[in-house]
Scaffold this motif. Structure first.
Motif, PDB file in Angstrom:
ATOM      1  N   GLU A 149       2.942  -2.328   9.860  1.00  0.00           N
ATOM      2  CA  GLU A 149       2.616  -1.868  11.347  1.00  0.00           C
ATOM      3  C   GLU A 149       1.225  -2.409  11.791  1.00  0.00           C
ATOM      4  O   GLU A 149       1.156  -2.196  12.754  1.00  0.00           O
ATOM      5  N   ARG A 150       0.383  -2.814  10.947  1.00  0.00           N
ATOM      6  CA  ARG A 150      -0.895  -3.103  11.380  1.00  0.00           C
ATOM      7  C   ARG A 150      -0.866  -4.414  12.133  1.00  0.00           C
ATOM      8  O   ARG A 150      -1.552  -4.855  13.207  1.00  0.00           O
ATOM      9  N   ALA A 151       0.074  -5.289  11.552  1.00  0.00           N
ATOM     10  CA  ALA A 151       0.292  -6.471  12.276  1.00  0.00           C
ATOM     11  C   ALA A 151       0.975  -6.369  13.586  1.00  0.00           C
ATOM     12  O   ALA A 151       0.567  -7.036  14.466  1.00  0.00           O
ATOM     13  N   ILE A 152       1.921  -5.420  13.638  1.00  0.00           N
ATOM     14  CA  ILE A 152       2.502  -4.988  15.026  1.00  0.00           C
ATOM     15  C   ILE A 152       1.575  -4.419  16.152  1.00  0.00           C
ATOM     16  O   ILE A 152       1.457  -4.856  17.049  1.00  0.00           O
ATOM     17  N   GLU A 153       0.624  -3.839  15.506  1.00  0.00           N
ATOM     18  CA  GLU A 153      -0.441  -3.220  16.310  1.00  0.00           C
ATOM     19  C   GLU A 153      -1.332  -4.191  16.858  1.00  0.00           C
ATOM     20  O   GLU A 153      -1.642  -4.168  17.972  1.00  0.00           O
ATOM     21  N   GLU A 154      -1.566  -5.273  16.118  1.00  0.00           N
ATOM     22  CA  GLU A 154      -2.477  -6.285  16.485  1.00  0.00           C
ATOM     23  C   GLU A 154      -1.662  -7.169  17.495  1.00  0.00           C
ATOM     24  O   GLU A 154      -2.265  -7.711  18.367  1.00  0.00           O
TER      25      GLU A 154
ATOM     26  N   GLY B 180      -7.122 -12.504  -0.073  1.00  0.00           N
ATOM     27  CA  GLY B 180      -8.397 -11.687  -0.213  1.00  0.00           C
ATOM     28  C   GLY B 180      -9.246 -11.867   1.206  1.00  0.00           C
ATOM     29  O   GLY B 180     -10.608 -11.449   1.101  1.00  0.00           O
ATOM     30  N   ARG B 181      -8.586 -12.026   2.143  1.00  0.00           N
ATOM     31  CA  ARG B 181      -9.302 -12.092   3.483  1.00  0.00           C
ATOM     32  C   ARG B 181      -8.550 -11.249   4.696  1.00  0.00           C
ATOM     33  O   ARG B 181      -7.441 -11.051   4.107  1.00  0.00           O
ATOM     34  N   PRO B 182      -9.085 -10.838   5.604  1.00  0.00           N
ATOM     35  CA  PRO B 182      -8.093 -10.018   6.581  1.00  0.00           C
ATOM     36  C   PRO B 182      -7.109 -11.023   7.030  1.00  0.00           C
ATOM     37  O   PRO B 182      -7.186 -12.107   7.074  1.00  0.00           O
ATOM     38  N   ALA B 183      -5.994 -10.092   7.036  1.00  0.00           N
ATOM     39  CA  ALA B 183      -4.630 -10.794   7.468  1.00  0.00           C
ATOM     40  C   ALA B 183      -4.778 -11.530   8.608  1.00  0.00           C
ATOM     41  O   ALA B 183      -4.390 -12.783   9.000  1.00  0.00           O
ATOM     42  N   VAL B 184      -5.473 -10.902   9.717  1.00  0.00           N
ATOM     43  CA  VAL B 184      -5.385 -11.648  11.088  1.00  0.00           C
ATOM     44  C   VAL B 184      -6.277 -12.932  11.161  1.00  0.00           C
ATOM     45  O   VAL B 184      -5.624 -13.941  11.629  1.00  0.00           O
TER      46      VAL B 184
ATOM     47  N   ASN C 167       1.045 -11.433  13.455  1.00  0.00           N
ATOM     48  CA  ASN C 167       0.192 -10.904  14.657  1.00  0.00           C
ATOM     49  C   ASN C 167       0.616 -11.359  15.948  1.00  0.00           C
ATOM     50  O   ASN C 167       0.096 -11.063  17.032  1.00  0.00           O
ATOM     51  N   GLY C 168       1.813 -11.957  15.839  1.00  0.00           N
ATOM     52  CA  GLY C 168       2.688 -12.280  17.332  1.00  0.00           C
ATOM     53  C   GLY C 168       2.423 -13.353  18.088  1.00  0.00           C
ATOM     54  O   GLY C 168       2.690 -13.445  18.955  1.00  0.00           O
ATOM     55  N   THR C 169       1.510 -14.306  17.507  1.00  0.00           N
ATOM     56  CA  THR C 169       1.081 -15.275  18.410  1.00  0.00           C
ATOM     57  C   THR C 169       2.225 -16.540  18.625  1.00  0.00           C
ATOM     58  O   THR C 169       2.227 -16.859  19.859  1.00  0.00           O
ATOM     59  N   ASP C 170       3.145 -16.618  17.618  1.00  0.00           N
ATOM     60  CA  ASP C 170       4.504 -17.526  18.088  1.00  0.00           C
ATOM     61  C   ASP C 170       5.032 -16.640  19.061  1.00  0.00           C
ATOM     62  O   ASP C 170       5.692 -17.324  19.931  1.00  0.00           O
ATOM     63  N   VAL C 171       5.221 -15.555  18.827  1.00  0.00           N
ATOM     64  CA  VAL C 171       6.139 -14.784  19.953  1.00  0.00           C
ATOM     65  C   VAL C 171       5.558 -14.881  21.360  1.00  0.00           C
ATOM     66  O   VAL C 171       6.418 -15.250  22.455  1.00  0.00           O
TER      67      VAL C 171
END
Length: 282
Positions: free
Chosen positions: A94-99, A30-34, A70-74
């Protein structure tokens, strides 16, 4: 395969919620994924550090994160492997990759991100020294197929590490055991593979990995905010009442019990994430 991708908004139909591959994962619990993924990263810091240690994130290594969100670990991996190494993240969202790409801009670390399915990774056989996946396999229709693909892109002698929660092991400290068990079972049955943690060892062995090891990592959620942040527990109790999983009086009693525990600083919820790893033959 962004972590925790089940759309709880669909659980209000009485428990037949989303059980397919991740689609629109722009909102989680229920919250923004980021925001969700950032909060989870803070809660699971010890788990993430252990994954990096076992993965061998060292200068010059090629490492892949499948379901990178969102790529933090990468970005953390990229900082460790340095310019002579390679850190790649893939996610079906795709949205996660953009972030992730936005977060990597200006960091100067060798991180790259691609939209891709765990079943069809766009890399040649044996490309990576190590591959990791965290809280992704629980959502897949074909966990064995995805793990086989992780193994395919790992070089002979390289390591594959998969970490997922076992949602049958969540244990909040509440008085009504029957009501608590009922809510937890119903809520987490909206995830395709809620007990995947206990299956990981067998899945890795079936994929041909050698020296398979398993390490259960405890998760302690101190306070209802932490429990809600990672599991949506308060929402689970409320929605269980709305759809008739629990009668209203049991929901009120459970809600009051949570408030009582929280008021005296004693609400705790325990769980476990299973880290399973193995070496590719060669």
């Amino acid at each position: 395969m962004t972590s925790e991708t089940t759309d709880r908004g669909r659980a209000a139909d009485g428990g037949s919620g989303w059980k397919g591959e991740p689609g629109d994962t722009s909102t989680l619990l229920g919250r923004p994924a980021v925001g969700y993924l950032d909060a989870a990263a803070d809660t699971l810091g010890t788990v993430k550090r252990e994954i990096l240690r076992r993965l061998g994130a060292e200068p010059g290594r090629r490492l892949l994160d499948v379901g990178c969100g969102n790529g933090t670990d990468v970005l953390e991996i990229a900082g460790r492997v340095g310019p002579s190494g390679e850190a790649v993240g893939v996610d079906v969202n795709e949205r996660a990759i953009e972030e992730a790409q936005a977060r990597s801009t200006g960091t100067g670390v060798p991180a790259s991100f691609l939209t891709a399915s765990a079943y069809a990774l766009p890399f040649p056989d044996g490309h990576f020294d190590g591959v990791r996946s965290e809280r992704m396999v629980q959502h897949l229709a074909d966990p064995a197929g995805a793990i086989a693909e992780l193994v395919r892109v790992t070089k002979p002698g390289g390591r594959v590490l998969v970490a997922d929660p076992d949602h049958g092991m969540w244990a909040p400290d509440l008085d009504d055991r029957d009501a608590t068990r009922t809510v937890l079972t119903w809520w987490f049955d909206n995830i395709r593979n809620p007990w995947i943690g206990r299956r990981l060892s067998g899945l890795l062995r079936a994929a041909g990995l050698l020296e398979v090891q398993v390490k259960p990592m405890p998760v302690v959620l101190d306070g209802i905010a932490a429990a809600d942040g990672l599991t949506g527990f308060s929402d689970a109790v409320r929605r269980a009442g709305e759809v008739g999983v629990l009668p209203p009086d049991r929901v009120r009693a459970l809600t009051d019990n949570i408030a009582e525990r929280e008021a005296d600083g004693g609400f705790l919820m325990y769980g476990v994430i299973i880290l399973a790893e193995g070496r590719k033959e060669g």
